[in-house]
Design a protein around this motif. Structure first.
Motif, PDB file in Angstrom:
ATOM      1  N   TYR A 272      -0.203  66.828  -9.618  1.00 20.17           N
ATOM      2  CA  TYR A 272      -1.246  66.090  -8.905  1.00 20.17           C
ATOM      3  C   TYR A 272      -1.709  64.848  -9.674  1.00 20.17           C
ATOM      4  O   TYR A 272      -1.751  63.747  -9.127  1.00 20.17           O
ATOM      5  CB  TYR A 272      -2.460  66.996  -8.657  1.00 20.17           C
ATOM      6  N   LEU A 273      -2.058  65.042 -10.939  1.00 22.48           N
ATOM      7  CA  LEU A 273      -2.683  63.944 -11.674  1.00 22.48           C
ATOM      8  C   LEU A 273      -1.701  62.830 -12.009  1.00 22.48           C
ATOM      9  O   LEU A 273      -2.065  61.650 -12.001  1.00 22.48           O
ATOM     10  CB  LEU A 273      -3.344  64.478 -12.946  1.00 22.48           C
ATOM     11  N   SER A 274      -0.448  63.186 -12.318  1.00 16.12           N
ATOM     12  CA  SER A 274       0.536  62.127 -12.566  1.00 16.12           C
ATOM     13  C   SER A 274       0.788  61.318 -11.301  1.00 16.12           C
ATOM     14  O   SER A 274       0.960  60.094 -11.353  1.00 16.12           O
ATOM     15  CB  SER A 274       1.849  62.729 -13.093  1.00 16.12           C
ATOM     16  N   ALA A 275       0.779  61.986 -10.140  1.00 16.28           N
ATOM     17  CA  ALA A 275       0.984  61.272  -8.875  1.00 16.28           C
ATOM     18  C   ALA A 275      -0.204  60.364  -8.546  1.00 16.28           C
ATOM     19  O   ALA A 275      -0.027  59.237  -8.081  1.00 16.28           O
ATOM     20  CB  ALA A 275       1.213  62.270  -7.741  1.00 16.28           C
ATOM     21  N   PHE A 276      -1.434  60.850  -8.777  1.00 18.66           N
ATOM     22  CA  PHE A 276      -2.605  60.007  -8.523  1.00 18.66           C
ATOM     23  C   PHE A 276      -2.618  58.793  -9.457  1.00 18.66           C
ATOM     24  O   PHE A 276      -2.950  57.679  -9.042  1.00 18.66           O
ATOM     25  CB  PHE A 276      -3.895  60.818  -8.685  1.00 18.66           C
ATOM     26  N   ALA A 277      -2.267  59.018 -10.735  1.00 21.22           N
ATOM     27  CA  ALA A 277      -2.268  57.905 -11.686  1.00 21.22           C
ATOM     28  C   ALA A 277      -1.207  56.867 -11.344  1.00 21.22           C
ATOM     29  O   ALA A 277      -1.459  55.659 -11.424  1.00 21.22           O
ATOM     30  CB  ALA A 277      -2.047  58.439 -13.098  1.00 21.22           C
ATOM     31  N   ASP A 278      -0.022  57.335 -10.943  1.00 21.10           N
ATOM     32  CA  ASP A 278       1.101  56.421 -10.746  1.00 21.10           C
ATOM     33  C   ASP A 278       1.174  55.863  -9.326  1.00 21.10           C
ATOM     34  O   ASP A 278       1.357  54.653  -9.135  1.00 21.10           O
ATOM     35  CB  ASP A 278       2.405  57.156 -11.089  1.00 21.10           C
ATOM     36  N   ASP A 279       1.015  56.729  -8.323  1.00 22.63           N
ATOM     37  CA  ASP A 279       1.275  56.320  -6.934  1.00 22.63           C
ATOM     38  C   ASP A 279       0.026  55.902  -6.165  1.00 22.63           C
ATOM     39  O   ASP A 279       0.088  55.009  -5.320  1.00 22.63           O
ATOM     40  CB  ASP A 279       1.966  57.464  -6.176  1.00 22.63           C
ATOM     41  N   VAL A 280      -1.109  56.569  -6.430  1.00 19.15           N
ATOM     42  CA  VAL A 280      -2.316  56.283  -5.662  1.00 19.15           C
ATOM     43  C   VAL A 280      -3.090  55.117  -6.277  1.00 19.15           C
ATOM     44  O   VAL A 280      -3.444  54.153  -5.593  1.00 19.15           O
ATOM     45  CB  VAL A 280      -3.222  57.528  -5.556  1.00 19.15           C
ATOM     46  N   PHE A 281      -3.347  55.206  -7.587  1.00 22.42           N
ATOM     47  CA  PHE A 281      -4.179  54.186  -8.236  1.00 22.42           C
ATOM     48  C   PHE A 281      -3.363  53.168  -9.037  1.00 22.42           C
ATOM     49  O   PHE A 281      -3.930  52.181  -9.526  1.00 22.42           O
ATOM     50  CB  PHE A 281      -5.215  54.864  -9.140  1.00 22.42           C
ATOM     51  N   HIS A 282      -2.061  53.421  -9.218  1.00 25.15           N
ATOM     52  CA  HIS A 282      -1.159  52.486  -9.918  1.00 25.15           C
ATOM     53  C   HIS A 282      -1.735  52.079 -11.269  1.00 25.15           C
ATOM     54  O   HIS A 282      -1.778  50.905 -11.633  1.00 25.15           O
ATOM     55  CB  HIS A 282      -0.913  51.241  -9.055  1.00 25.15           C
ATOM     56  N   ALA A 283      -2.169  53.083 -12.044  1.00 23.59           N
ATOM     57  CA  ALA A 283      -2.878  52.813 -13.297  1.00 23.59           C
ATOM     58  C   ALA A 283      -2.105  53.248 -14.545  1.00 23.59           C
ATOM     59  O   ALA A 283      -2.556  52.989 -15.663  1.00 23.59           O
ATOM     60  CB  ALA A 283      -4.240  53.507 -13.284  1.00 23.59           C
ATOM     61  N   GLY A 284      -0.988  53.946 -14.387  1.00 21.62           N
ATOM     62  CA  GLY A 284      -0.134  54.258 -15.522  1.00 21.62           C
ATOM     63  C   GLY A 284      -0.583  55.434 -16.366  1.00 21.62           C
ATOM     64  O   GLY A 284      -1.474  56.204 -16.006  1.00 21.62           O
ATOM     65  N   ALA A 285       0.059  55.556 -17.556  1.00 20.85           N
ATOM     66  CA  ALA A 285      -0.148  56.706 -18.436  1.00 20.85           C
ATOM     67  C   ALA A 285      -1.579  56.785 -18.955  1.00 20.85           C
ATOM     68  O   ALA A 285      -2.090  57.881 -19.209  1.00 20.85           O
ATOM     69  CB  ALA A 285       0.824  56.640 -19.604  1.00 20.85           C
ATOM     70  N   GLY A 286      -2.233  55.639 -19.132  1.00 25.94           N
ATOM     71  CA  GLY A 286      -3.606  55.658 -19.627  1.00 25.94           C
ATOM     72  C   GLY A 286      -4.544  56.387 -18.690  1.00 25.94           C
ATOM     73  O   GLY A 286      -5.396  57.175 -19.121  1.00 25.94           O
ATOM     74  N   ALA A 287      -4.392  56.153 -17.376  1.00 29.25           N
ATOM     75  CA  ALA A 287      -5.235  56.850 -16.403  1.00 29.25           C
ATOM     76  C   ALA A 287      -4.918  58.341 -16.374  1.00 29.25           C
ATOM     77  O   ALA A 287      -5.820  59.180 -16.250  1.00 29.25           O
ATOM     78  CB  ALA A 287      -5.044  56.246 -15.017  1.00 29.25           C
ATOM     79  N   TYR A 288      -3.636  58.681 -16.491  1.00 26.89           N
ATOM     80  CA  TYR A 288      -3.235  60.097 -16.502  1.00 26.89           C
ATOM     81  C   TYR A 288      -3.890  60.808 -17.684  1.00 26.89           C
ATOM     82  O   TYR A 288      -4.432  61.922 -17.543  1.00 26.89           O
ATOM     83  CB  TYR A 288      -1.716  60.184 -16.570  1.00 26.89           C
TER      84      TYR A 288
END
Length: 458
Positions: A272-288
């Motif tokens: 869930y969280l890797s998908a939200f960071a990468d696909d939903v918010f486009h924020a990368g590893a830092g957001a994850y």
């Protein structure tokens, strides 16, 4: 549970004598325990300190492993497959691990399992740092860690009672959870820095070296101060005996069923969280990493609150599981990154409350000679559900989006909690009581006989 020298072991409670979800006054603790009381025990203090270091490394590897797979494949389903492979051995062999743990001495067993996980992390670090890593290497490493976990998890869970004895078990289990989640505050942050700065390989290397701390703690423990539990002798039918023991006790089987649903569908945060960071918010590893860190803040709070409670009650488990599922549904609908991130704190708090309450109530309700098998079954259902759930939620996330995947997982958790709460109420002969207490509305389950006695005469 384990007893100290000269003390009798506490028997497992009979569900007919004490309803599993009752709020009867007799079930209330006399007082709250000190939040850190179990740390006064030297052996437990060594165990705790070793786990502080090792848990930081574990969280670093979790973040690095998920991000490495996502970088190599670009697929949330591949992250789900990695998670599935790590927990598949628990699903396949978890009960056998419990049988072994009941037969073996816990400390030598942990020395072997912890060493094997250290070597696996170092091997993955070498492959990554030399540029030869492929996704199948990560799959193999995840499966190898899973095999060690089959024995390591029930051994660590049941070893706690040998370290502190029955009087401090609730506090020690809660502090273990706080320890693990406190490391989650540091591990993901350091992992994020290493991934963006020098690459994922150094996170794997740190994890491998971090096992030096718990191994040293195990070697320094004083064997004479352990609360010895009689080991189960070799014999036929021990696996079936463990299953029958659990299925015959509502206070054990239904919490295990509930965490099975929660662990399978709602706890798949790597997906869930890797998908939200990468696909939903486009924020990368830092957001994850930030999502995981904020969830850890809530988890630490939940674990420390549990350490202050004198007992683990199944009513709390049901309420926490329903709140956890509802919060996942709310999080799935949030429009901005910061709103989603802030919801990670209460999600962590209620998720940890579910975890600690289930763990403690099961250990407190289990005969010492059966604890390895019972804890293995609990861990097999809770962690072993991931091989089933991770690919499913990964596919849902890839096909319908991260929001749908997270909302679906939360709905399953909330519905399962509501249904099992009603089952426990029925088994315990309880009824819903609605009234006022101290000027505030109060909703709880009480024994039918108690409610009828308090009801006004017709």
């Amino acid at each position: 549970m384990s007893s100290g020298p000269g003390a009798a072991s506490a028997p497992a409670p009979d569900p007919h004598d004490s309803p599993p979800a009752s709020d009867a006054p007799a079930a209330r603790p006399a007082r709250k325990s000190s939040m850190f009381s179990s740390l006064k025990v030297r052996n437990y203090r060594l165990f705790f300190m070793g786990q502080v270091v090792s848990n930081i490394g574990t969280w670093m590897q979790r973040i690095a492993q998920d991000w490495l797979v996502l970088s190599l494949t670009g697929s949330s389903a591949a992250v789900g497959i990695t998670t599935a492979l790590q927990f598949l051995p628990m699903l396949l062999f978890g009960l056998y691990g419990g049988v072994l743990v009941d037969r073996l001495r816990k400390r030598p067993t942990l020395l072997v399992t912890q060493s094997s996980m250290a070597l696996t992390a170092i091997a993955l670090a070498v492959l990554t740092l030399t540029g030869h890593v492929q996704v199948w290497h990560v799959y193999v490493a995840a499966f190898a860690v899973g095999l060690a976990t089959v024995v390591d998890n029930p051994a660590r869970q049941s070893f706690v009672s040998e370290l502190v004895g029955p009087g401090q078990l609730q506090n020690a289990v809660s502090l273990n959870s706080a320890n693990f989640q406190s490391a989650r505050l540091v591990g993901p942050a350091v992992a994020g820095i290493l991934i963006t700065g020098v690459g994922t390989g150094y996170a794997f290397l740190f994890n491998g070296l971090s096992f030096i701390a718990p191994l040293t703690g195990l070697l320094l423990m004083r064997a004479r101060e352990l609360h010895v539990v009689e080991r189960a002798p070799r014999g036929k039918g021990q696996l079936r005996e463990g299953v029958r023991y659990v299925t015959g006790r509502p206070e054990l089987i239904w919490p295990i069923v509930l965490v099975g649903f929660v662990g399978t569908f709602a706890f798949n945060f790597p997906v869930y969280l890797s998908a939200f960071a990468d696909d939903v918010f486009h924020a990368g590893a830092g957001a994850y990493s930030m999502f995981n860190t904020l969830m850890a803040v809530g988890s630490v709070a939940g674990a420390l609150l549990a350490a202050r409670r004198g007992t683990a009650r199944l009513r709390l488990l049901i309420v926490a599981a329903m709140a956890f599922g509802a919060l996942e549904i709310v999080a799935a609908t949030t429009p901005t990154l910061w709103m989603f991130a802030l919801l990670m704190v209460p999600l962590g708090l209620f998720g940890m409350t579910v975890n600690v309450t289930t763990n403690t109530s099961i250990q407190m309700s289990t005969d010492p000679a059966m604890r390895g098998r019972v804890m293995a079954l609990y861990m097999m259902i809770f962690l072993g559900g991931s091989p089933v759930g991770a690919p499913i939620v990964g596919w849902v996330t890839d096909t319908y989006g991260a929001r749908v995947g997270l909302a679906a997982g939360g709905a399953v958790a909330a519905l399962a909690a509501a249904v099992i709460g009603l089952i426990l109420a029925r088994v315990g002969n309880l009824r819903l009581s609605v009234g006022w207490h101290g000027g505030h509305p109060r909703v709880r389950f009480v024994p039918r006989e108690q409610q009828e006695a308090l009801a006004p005469a017709a």
